[in-house]
Design a protein around this motif. Structure first.
Motif, PDB file in Angstrom:
ATOM      1  N   PHE A  44      40.210 -43.954   1.011  1.00 26.12           N
ATOM      2  CA  PHE A  44      38.803 -43.594   0.882  1.00 26.12           C
ATOM      3  C   PHE A  44      38.281 -42.773   2.059  1.00 26.12           C
ATOM      4  O   PHE A  44      37.692 -41.709   1.877  1.00 26.12           O
ATOM      5  CB  PHE A  44      37.936 -44.851   0.726  1.00 26.12           C
ATOM      6  N   GLU A  45      38.476 -43.264   3.254  1.00 23.02           N
ATOM      7  CA  GLU A  45      37.863 -42.642   4.426  1.00 23.02           C
ATOM      8  C   GLU A  45      38.844 -41.851   5.280  1.00 23.02           C
ATOM      9  O   GLU A  45      38.462 -41.301   6.319  1.00 23.02           O
ATOM     10  CB  GLU A  45      37.164 -43.711   5.272  1.00 23.02           C
ATOM     11  N   ASP A  46      40.098 -41.765   4.837  1.00 18.80           N
ATOM     12  CA  ASP A  46      41.100 -40.959   5.512  1.00 18.80           C
ATOM     13  C   ASP A  46      41.268 -41.351   6.985  1.00 18.80           C
ATOM     14  O   ASP A  46      41.503 -40.508   7.851  1.00 18.80           O
ATOM     15  CB  ASP A  46      40.738 -39.470   5.412  1.00 18.80           C
ATOM     16  N   LYS A  47      41.136 -42.649   7.256  1.00 15.78           N
ATOM     17  CA  LYS A  47      41.298 -43.138   8.628  1.00 15.78           C
ATOM     18  C   LYS A  47      42.764 -43.400   8.911  1.00 15.78           C
ATOM     19  O   LYS A  47      43.481 -43.934   8.070  1.00 15.78           O
ATOM     20  CB  LYS A  47      40.481 -44.414   8.844  1.00 15.78           C
ATOM     21  N   PRO A  48      43.248 -43.052  10.110  1.00 20.15           N
ATOM     22  CA  PRO A  48      44.666 -43.256  10.428  1.00 20.15           C
ATOM     23  C   PRO A  48      44.972 -44.730  10.736  1.00 20.15           C
ATOM     24  O   PRO A  48      44.147 -45.443  11.318  1.00 20.15           O
ATOM     25  CB  PRO A  48      44.873 -42.387  11.663  1.00 20.15           C
ATOM     26  N   ALA A 470      44.465 -43.934  -9.133  1.00 20.66           N
ATOM     27  CA  ALA A 470      43.194 -44.211  -9.816  1.00 20.66           C
ATOM     28  C   ALA A 470      42.040 -44.422  -8.848  1.00 20.66           C
ATOM     29  O   ALA A 470      40.865 -44.280  -9.239  1.00 20.66           O
ATOM     30  CB  ALA A 470      43.344 -45.435 -10.711  1.00 20.66           C
ATOM     31  N   TYR A 471      42.332 -44.745  -7.576  1.00 18.69           N
ATOM     32  CA  TYR A 471      41.249 -45.111  -6.665  1.00 18.69           C
ATOM     33  C   TYR A 471      40.301 -43.957  -6.367  1.00 18.69           C
ATOM     34  O   TYR A 471      39.118 -44.182  -6.102  1.00 18.69           O
ATOM     35  CB  TYR A 471      41.833 -45.678  -5.364  1.00 18.69           C
ATOM     36  N   LEU A 481      32.299 -48.227  -4.752  1.00 23.66           N
ATOM     37  CA  LEU A 481      31.236 -48.904  -4.001  1.00 23.66           C
ATOM     38  C   LEU A 481      31.449 -50.409  -4.011  1.00 23.66           C
ATOM     39  O   LEU A 481      31.261 -51.074  -2.981  1.00 23.66           O
ATOM     40  CB  LEU A 481      29.862 -48.562  -4.577  1.00 23.66           C
ATOM     41  N   PHE A 482      31.876 -50.953  -5.142  1.00 29.50           N
ATOM     42  CA  PHE A 482      32.153 -52.386  -5.208  1.00 29.50           C
ATOM     43  C   PHE A 482      33.287 -52.753  -4.255  1.00 29.50           C
ATOM     44  O   PHE A 482      33.225 -53.765  -3.546  1.00 29.50           O
ATOM     45  CB  PHE A 482      32.507 -52.794  -6.640  1.00 29.50           C
ATOM     46  N   ILE A 483      34.328 -51.937  -4.215  1.00 33.97           N
ATOM     47  CA  ILE A 483      35.450 -52.184  -3.305  1.00 33.97           C
ATOM     48  C   ILE A 483      34.976 -52.161  -1.862  1.00 33.97           C
ATOM     49  O   ILE A 483      35.366 -53.000  -1.042  1.00 33.97           O
ATOM     50  CB  ILE A 483      36.563 -51.138  -3.537  1.00 33.97           C
ATOM     51  N   LYS A 484      34.128 -51.201  -1.523  1.00 34.40           N
ATOM     52  CA  LYS A 484      33.619 -51.107  -0.151  1.00 34.40           C
ATOM     53  C   LYS A 484      32.763 -52.317   0.203  1.00 34.40           C
ATOM     54  O   LYS A 484      32.782 -52.792   1.344  1.00 34.40           O
ATOM     55  CB  LYS A 484      32.831 -49.812   0.030  1.00 34.40           C
TER      56      LYS A 484
END
Length: 562
Positions: A44-48, A470-471, A481-484
Motif C-alpha cells: 500500500f504505502e511502498d515502505k521498505p 487483488a490488494y 481502508l478497512f485493512i488500514k
C-alpha cells in the motif's frame, strides 16, 4: 589474506550475484557479524522493510530430541549469517520435523531502534506477508512450532511430557528477548498473537507462569484456554489407539514397544497413525469436541508449561494478570466445517432423529440415551431451533450452535480475565465479508449469508500471497481502508496496549474501543462494514449455556457468570 576472509568475500559476492538487483540484499552489521536478508516494499504505502527467513531458535527436534523440550541454540558466533532465502515450510506441513525456525520482518527507517514487536503464531504464516503492520512501523516475527503428535503427545512420564509445541513458543520468545535488539526491536513491547489452532496456546500464556516477563501483550483470535476440546490430563486411551495404529489392532498394549515405535517410525507414518483418532461415536459419548493432541496438564512441575487446569488458575487468581489482552472471534466461526450441509440442506432434517449434543464447557459425561441426556438434548434443541425442530431452513441456527462451541469459551475466558487482571481486556467480533474473506470465498462462496467464519480475518491482517494482485485492484479500493483500520488497531495495541489511544486518529475517525468492564454488561467492538462498539449480540446464547452449566454441571468453586 586468510582463508576465512577469502571465504567471506566469495560468499558475499555470491549472494550479490544471486539477485539481479543488489538493492534486494539488506545487511545488518552487529557486533562484528553480518546478518543478510532481503529488502521489500509494502503493497500500500511502498515502505521498505527487510525479511530475514529461517533463523533457527532451537536444535532440530529429531532423533533423541523427538518429543523432548526444545534445545536452545547459541547465536552470533559466526561472522556471517545468510537469512535471505525464503522459507516456505512449517511443522504443520508434515514434510519435516526440522522446523524450529523463526522469520523476522523489520521496517527500514533510519535512526529508529525501538520498534514494537508482534510475534504472529499461525501454522500457515509462511503463506502471508507483513505489509500492513510494517506500514504501522511494527516488526513482525513468525514462529514455526511442533504440532500434533510431535508437539503435544503426553505419555505421562519422561518419554513425552507434553506441551512441547508450547515450550517451542517460549524458547522462541526467549530468543526474541535476547536478540530482537539486533533488528531494532523493543523487548519491552512484545505482543504474542495466536490465530485459530494456536490461539488456545497463546490464551494459555495468561494462566501459565512459564512465560512471565517474555511479553507484555497478547492477541487471541478464535480460541480459548477454557475450551474443553483443547485441554485434558494425560490420556492412556490415546496411547492405546496409537499402539493399535502402529502395531496392528487388538495387540495387547506394550508400553516399551510403543515407545520404540514412536521413536523409530517415520514422520509420515506417525502422522497417519495419529490422524482422526476418535470416531463420531466417541465424540457423541464425550459430549464435547475432541482434539487428539491438545494442551495437557503436566504431571511434573519442573519445566512445565502448565501444571494446573486453567479454571483452577482463575479460581486461585494466580493468572498472568499484568498483560494487556485483545481477544476475539468470528460470528459464524464453525460454518466452514458444515460444507456438507451447505451443499445439501436436506441432510439437516436427519438431525431431528439423531441429534447428538455438544457442550462448550467442562463436566461429567452422561450415558447416551439416558433420561438426563435426553433432557439436556431437548433443552438445547428447544433453545436453538424453531419449535425444537431442525429442518432444511435451520442452517444458520445450526451454524450458530456449532460456532458457540468456540465462542462460549472465548467469552468465558475474556470475562474471567477482566475480573482478575490489573490491565485491560479488549473484546472484538469480526463480521466483515469481502474479497479477502479467503475461507468463505473458498468453501462457502455460493452461500448468501452475512458474517464471517474462522480464518476470514487473516487476509485483512496479513497480506495473503495468493491474493497479492487483488490488494491494489480498483474493485477492492473500499476494502483497503478497512485493512488500514485493522492495521492501525493492531499497531496501536502493539505500541501502547490500547488500540485507540488517540481520539484524533484520521484513519480510525474518532473510534474509541472500550475495554471490558466487569461491573457492566459485555460490550465489544464489532468489526463489520462499520467499526463500532455494541452490546454482545450473542448474550442470550451465552446466558443459555451458563444457565445450563449451572443447572446440570454445577461447580460452586468459581463464579464466572457472563
Amino acid at each position: 589474506m586468510s582463508f576465512s576472509i577469502i571465504f567471506f568475500f566469495v560468499f558475499f559476492v555470491s549472494i550479490l550475484f544471486c539477485f539481479s538487483n543488489s538493492d534486494e540484499v539488506y545487511v545488518i552489521n552487529t557486533n562484528g557479524t553480518k546478518i543478510i536478508g532481503r529488502k521489500f516494499f509494502t503493497v500500500f504505502e511502498d515502505k521498505p522493510y527487510a525479511a530475514f527467513w529461517k533463523i533457527p531458535y532451537a536444535a532440530p527436534p529429531v532423533g533423541k530430541l523427538r518429543y523432548k523440550p526444545p534445545n536452545p541454540l547459541r547465536w552470533l558466533d559466526k561472522p556471517v549469517y545468510n537469512y535471505s532465502i525464503p522459507y516456505n515450510e512449517s511443522c504443520a506441513s508434515g514434510r519435516t520435523e526440522d522446523c524450529l525456525y523463526l522469520s523476522i520482518y523489520t521496517p527500514i527507517i533510519k535512526h529508529i531502534f525501538d520498534f514494537p514487536v508482534v510475534v504472529w503464531i499461525h501454522e500457515d504464516a509462511h503463506k502471508h506477508s507483513p505489509d500492513f503492520l510494517i506500514d504501522e512501523e511494527v516488526i513482525v516475527v513468525t514462529i514455526s512450532l511442533r504440532t500434533s503428535i510431535f508437539g503435544f503427545l503426553n505419555t505421562g512420564d519422561e518419554f513425552a511430557g507434553g506441551n512441547m509445541g508450547a515450550k517451542d513458543i517460549l524458547t522462541a520468545l526467549r530468543w526474541i528477548r535476547d536478540n530482537i535488539g539486533h533488528f531494532s526491536g523493543d523487548i519491552n513491547k512484545v505482543t504474542v498473537f495466536g490465530s485459530e489452532s494456536t490461539a488456545p496456546i497463546v490464551a494459555s500464556l495468561l494462566v501459565s507462569a512459564a512465560g512471565e516477563d517474555l511479553f507484555q501483550r497478547v492477541i487471541i483470535q478464535g480460541g480459548s484456554a477454557l475450551s474443553p476440546a483443547d485441554y485434558r490430563n494425560y490420556n492412556f486411551e490415546i496411547m492405546n489407539k496409537l499402539y493399535w495404529n502402529l502395531d496392528g489392532p487388538f495387540e495387547k498394549f506394550n508400553r516399551t514397544k510403543l515407545y520404540e515405535l514412536l521413536s523409530k517410525s517415520s514422520t509420515k507414518k506417525l502422522l497417519v497413525a495419529s490422524y482422526d483418532l476418535f470416531d463420531s461415536t466417541e465424540v457423541r459419548d464425550n459430549q464435547r469436541l475432541i482434539n487428539s493432541f491438545p494442551l495437557t496438564v503436566e504431571l511434573s512441575g519442573k519445566g512445565a508449561f502448565m501444571n494446573k487446569f486453567p479454571l483452577e488458575v482463575y479460581k486461585r487468581k494466580i493468572t498472568n494478570n499484568a498483560v494487556e489482552v485483545m481477544i476475539g472471534y468470528t460470528n459464524l466461526d464453525s460454518l466452514h466445517k458444515l460444507d456438507g450441509f451447505v451443499r445439501n440442506r436436506k441432510l439437516l432434517k436427519y438431525l431431528n432423529y439423531n441429534f447428538q449434543y455438544l457442550l462448550p464447557f467442562e463436566g461429567r459425561r452422561d450415558e447416551y440415551g439416558s433420561k438426563l441426556y435426553k433432557k439436556i438434548r431437548r433443552k438445547i434443541m428447544d433453545f436453538y431451533f424453531v419449535n425444537g425442530t431442525v429442518g432444511e431452513r435451520s442452517l444458520r441456527r445450526f451454524a450458530k450452535y456449532m460456532s458457540d462451541q468456540v465462542i462460549y469459551p472465548i467469552l468465558r475466558q475474556a470475562t474471567l480475565h477482566s475480573q482478575v487482571s490489573c490491565n485491560n481486556v479488549y473484546l472484538y467480533r469480526f463480521t466483515y465479508q469481502g474479497s479477502f474473506s479467503l475461507v468463505w470465498n473458498t468453501v462457502l462462496r455460493n452461500l448468501n449469508f452475512s458474517g464471517a467464519t474462522s480464518g476470514d480475518e487473516i487476509c485483512y491482517q496479513f497480506k495473503c500471497k495468493s491474493l497479492s494482485t487483488a490488494y491494489n485492484a480498483e474493485e477492492t479500493s473500499n476494502e483497503r481502508l478497512f485493512i488500514k483500520k485493522m492495521a492501525r488497531l493492531l499497531g496501536n495495541f502493539a505500541k501502547h496496549g490500547n488500540p485507540t489511544p488517540h481520539s484524533s486518529d484520521d484513519i480510525l475517525d474518532g473510534l474509541q474501543w472500550l475495554p471490558l468492564n466487569p461491573a457492566k454488561s459485555v460490550r465489544l467492538l464489532n468489526m463489520g462494514r462499520e467499526l463500532k462498539m455494541i452490546k454482545l449480540p450473542e448474550a442470550k446464547r451465552m446466558e443459555f449455556w451458563t444457565q445450563l452449566r449451572n443447572e446440570f454441571f454445577p461447580d460452586r468453586r468459581i463464579n464466572d457468570e457472563l
